[in-house]
Structures are given as structure tokens and as C-alpha cells.
Enzyme design. Structure first.
Site, PDB file in Angstrom:
ATOM      1  N   VAL A 282       0.845  -1.204   0.000  1.00  0.00           N
ATOM      2  CA  VAL A 282       0.000   0.000   0.000  1.00  0.00           C
ATOM      3  C   VAL A 282       0.882   1.257   0.000  1.00  0.00           C
ATOM      4  CG1 VAL A 282      -0.270  -0.127   2.529  1.00  0.00           C
ATOM      5  CG2 VAL A 282      -1.910   1.204   1.213  1.00  0.00           C
ATOM      6  N   TYR A 342       5.963   4.116   1.403  1.00  0.00           N
ATOM      7  CA  TYR A 342       5.915   3.009   0.440  1.00  0.00           C
ATOM      8  C   TYR A 342       5.937   1.718   1.240  1.00  0.00           C
ATOM      9  CZ  TYR A 342       7.563   0.476  -3.838  1.00  0.00           C
ATOM     10  OH  TYR A 342       7.722  -0.367  -4.921  1.00  0.00           O
ATOM     11  N   GLU A 343       4.770   1.086   1.375  1.00  0.00           N
ATOM     12  CA  GLU A 343       4.632  -0.113   2.211  1.00  0.00           C
ATOM     13  C   GLU A 343       4.565  -1.359   1.328  1.00  0.00           C
ATOM     14  OE1 GLU A 343       4.231  -0.399   5.613  1.00  0.00           O
ATOM     15  OE2 GLU A 343       3.518   1.562   6.317  1.00  0.00           O
ATOM     16  N   VAL A 344       5.318  -2.357   1.700  1.00  0.00           N
ATOM     17  CA  VAL A 344       5.316  -3.627   0.969  1.00  0.00           C
ATOM     18  C   VAL A 344       4.803  -4.723   1.895  1.00  0.00           C
ATOM     19  CG1 VAL A 344       6.738  -5.278  -0.313  1.00  0.00           C
ATOM     20  CG2 VAL A 344       7.321  -2.833  -0.334  1.00  0.00           C
TER      21      VAL A 344
END
Ligand SMILES: [Zn+2]
Length: 372
Positions: A282, A342-344
Site C-alpha cells: 500500500v 511506500y509499504e510492501v
């Protein structure tokens, strides 16, 4: 009687210790990111390890990493018992600490049970691939070979350098990227390396970008926490991504001071990224109407990314909260520009992480070139 008590004390000390040691197997945590709290033999071939956070309260992300030294091939069962939280990171093993494979597990409430076929010799087991200071140093050397300049922005609580890398342009415009505020968030760290590698390519696009923008990278914001295998905090017991307004910690102070120096030298911060991991991919963005310059930069970037990688989903969550001390909010409110978290996903396919990060870098470079 005295001796019996002494013996009892000795035996209980041996039974629950900070490592397990026998002729056939020893379990260690004396390495970078190594982490568990206690270890006991709960039955023949069964080992119970506890996982405890560095301090409370905490957003629980129970990290673990252990090294098993076995004098023979054998089958064992490990129980990882989480205190203050539920298991989050799925177990992986490696014989060289570089190549990792998932192993079977069962989760039962706060416990994770893992059956392991141990080879003779060393096996590493951890919640994600281990990415420690040595890995950053290697990557940093590759970037230095491409002409990036290494700097030290400040010192951590324990006196480790907060290292930065700079790609210098003939301009006053700066892009900022930081990572690893939260030590176990390895997938975000992977995304950062792929993203940066794309920006540092010898492609026409990347070279044009680097001519136009200075780039400051701070890949490891929390070197003490990473080394200690912390769940979330720095060794001052603070969530760095809640500290950007109070800046009570030396790690956030170091970056803030450098950004202020950029401003004092006439520079302009134009955009920033902060890499993390959570349960899914997300992008946490600032709202389009928040008053940042230019307002539509991130909307355009992520729309282009969605087009470039479809049908892979691009999840976007705009939001703001002045009081939380999050990096993206700090960038927005202090410098008047967009920043994105910047979420992984923890379990996102590793090749997808690379592909999406490369595409995200390409599309961002495409959008940034239109900045006035
Ligand atoms: Zn995070």
C-alpha cells in the site's frame, strides 16, 4: 539444604537460559539481527523460545532470528512463544544467511510451531531474510562505484553512524529517500534497494533524472535497532516514525539537521519516500488537496504506475495526522511537498517486489521531469 537450593538454582538457570546448548544442538543469537529471549528444552527434541519486545507499549511485530549449530542431522520441533502480540513473520531457513527458503509452521494463538530437519552444521532461521549492516555496506559500495558520495549525517543512540549517500546534480532540487525506521521491515528494505538501483541505472531516463535532481538516501535509519533485532523501536525505546516532530531521538535529529542544511544552502526538497512493510502492499499518501506543490504529483505517479503494472494492484491510502510524528507528514508540513510511505506486504513475492519497485521508480522519474 543450602546445597540443594544452590543446585536447584543452577538447574533452573540451565533449563531456561538465553540460549540452548547441548552436545547435539546449540541455539544462538549472537549475530546482527539475532533475536529471541529465552530458550529451554521442553521435551526431548522440543525447544521453546520466547520472543519479547524491547519495551512497551509497542506496535507488535515479533521478530526472531536464530542460528542452530547441530552436530548431526536431526529432527527437532521449535516453539516460538510470543509475549505481547501474535506471530507476524513466517519462518524461513538458510544455510548461508543469503538464500532463504520458507519452512512449514503452525500458529496456535501466541505460539508458532516449526518442525525442522536440521542438517549437520549451521542453519539460520528467521522471520524474514536477514538484511544487516554488512548487507548495507556491500550495497553502499556498489553505489559508491557508480559515483555516489557517502556521508555521515549523525550518530545513533549507541554511536553508530547514520549513513547517507548522495547523488549530486547541477541544481538545487532534492529527492529524499529513507528506509528501515522499523528494523524487521525487510520487504520495504528490498523495495528500496530495487527502487534506488533503477534510479542509479545508466538508462537515459535515470541519467536525466540525476542531472536534474540531487538524491539523498538514508537506507538504514535505525542501525542500533536493526543490529539488536528490535521489533520496532530504536534502542532509546522510541518508534522513530512517531518522532519526526518532537525529534527526541538522535536518528531523526540527524536527518532533520541535514535537510535544514540543504535549505540553508539554497536547496529545495521536492519529494520524499519512506520504505516500510505491513500486511499488504500500500502507498500511504498525503491528500491531493492538502496544499502541497504540485498537488497532483503523487496522483499522477501512482496512476501511471497502475497502468504500467496492471493487473498488479496499486493500493493508495491518502491521509494525514498532524500529531503522530510520521515522516511523510513531517516532510509535507515542513517543506510543503508530497511524501509517500511506500509499504510492501510482508509476504509479497520477492520478484514482484523488484518488478513493482523498478516500475515505480521509472514512473516517478517520468512524472518528476515535468516539475517546473
Ligand atoms: Zn514501518
Amino acid at each position: 539444604m543450602k546445597y540443594a537450593l544452590l543446585l536447584l538454582a543452577l538447574v533452573s538457570n540451565l533449563a531456561i537460559a538465553d540460549q540452548c546448548q547441548s552436545d547435539k544442538l546449540s541455539i544462538h543469537k549472537n549475530f546482527a539481527m539475532g533475536r529471541f529471549n529465552t530458550c529451554e528444552v521442553s521435551a526431548a527434541g522440543h525447544y521453546r523460545l520466547t520472543l519479547k519486545p524491547e519495551n512497551l507499549p509497542i506496535n507488535p511485530s515479533p521478530w526472531y532470528a536464530l542460528r542452530l549449530e547441530s552436530s548431526q542431522a536431526q529432527q527437532i520441533e521449535l516453539e516460538l512463544l510470543v509475549e505481547h502480540g501474535k506471530p507476524r513473520y513466517l519462518p524461513k531457513v538458510s544455510v548461508d544467511k543469503q538464500h532463504w527458503q520458507p519452512v512449514d509452521y503452525q500458529i496456535d494463538g501466541s505460539s508458532m510451531h516449526i518442525q525442522l530437519a536440521l542438517p549437520k552444521g549451521t542453519l539460520w532461521l528467521a522471520g524474514q531474510e536477514i538484511m544487516d549492516d554488512e548487507d548495507y555496506q556491500q550495497w553502499q559500495q556498489q553505489l559508491e562505484a557508480k559515483g555516489l558520495e557517502s556521508i555521515v549525517l549523525g550518530q545513533s543512540v549507541q554511536g553508530k553512524p547514520i549513513e547517507g549517500l548522495i547523488s549530486r546534480a547541477d541544481s538545487q532540487d532534492w529527492l529524499i529517500m529513507i528506509g528501515r525506521q522499523h528494523p524487521p521491515e525487510i520487504t520495504g528494505a528490498m523495495a528500496m534497494t530495487h527502487f534506488v538501483d533503477e534510479v542509479m541505472e545508466e538508462s537515459a531516463q535515470a541519467m536525466a533524472l540525476r542531472k536534474r535532481f540531487n538524491v539523498l538516501l538514508v537506507p538504514n535509519m535505525n542501525p542500533d535497532g536493526v543490529h539488536a533485532g528490535n521489533w520496532r523501536h530504536n534502542v532509546g525505546g522510541v518508534d522513530l516514525n512517531r518522532d519526526w516532530f518532537s525529534r527526541a531521538q538522535p536518528e531523526t535529529q540527524a536527518v532533520h539537521s541535514y535537510l535544514q542544511k540543504i535549505l540553508a544552502d539554497g536547496g529545495k526538497i521536492r519529494f520524499a519516500l519512506d520504505f516500510h512493510s505491513t500486511h499488504r502492499d500500500v502507498f500511504y499518501t498525503m491528500p491531493t488537496d492538502y496544499g502541497l506543490t504540485p498537488p497532483e504529483l503523487v496522483d499522477n505517479w501512482l496512476a501511471q504506475l497502475a497502468e504500467a503494472i496492471k493487473p498488479y494492484p496499486v493500493n493508495i491510502k491518502p491521509g494525514h495526522n498532524k500529531d503522530r510524528g510520521v515522516f511523510k507528514q513531517y516532510i509535507a508540513d515542513t517543506y510543503g511537498v508530497h511524501a509517500v510511505t511506500y509499504e510492501v506486504g510482508d509476504n509479497t513475492d520477492r520478484q514482484d517486489i523488484a518488478n513493482v519497485a523498478r516500475a515505480a521508480a521509472q514512473q516517478l522519474m517520468d512524472v518528476l521531469k515535468t516539475l517546473p
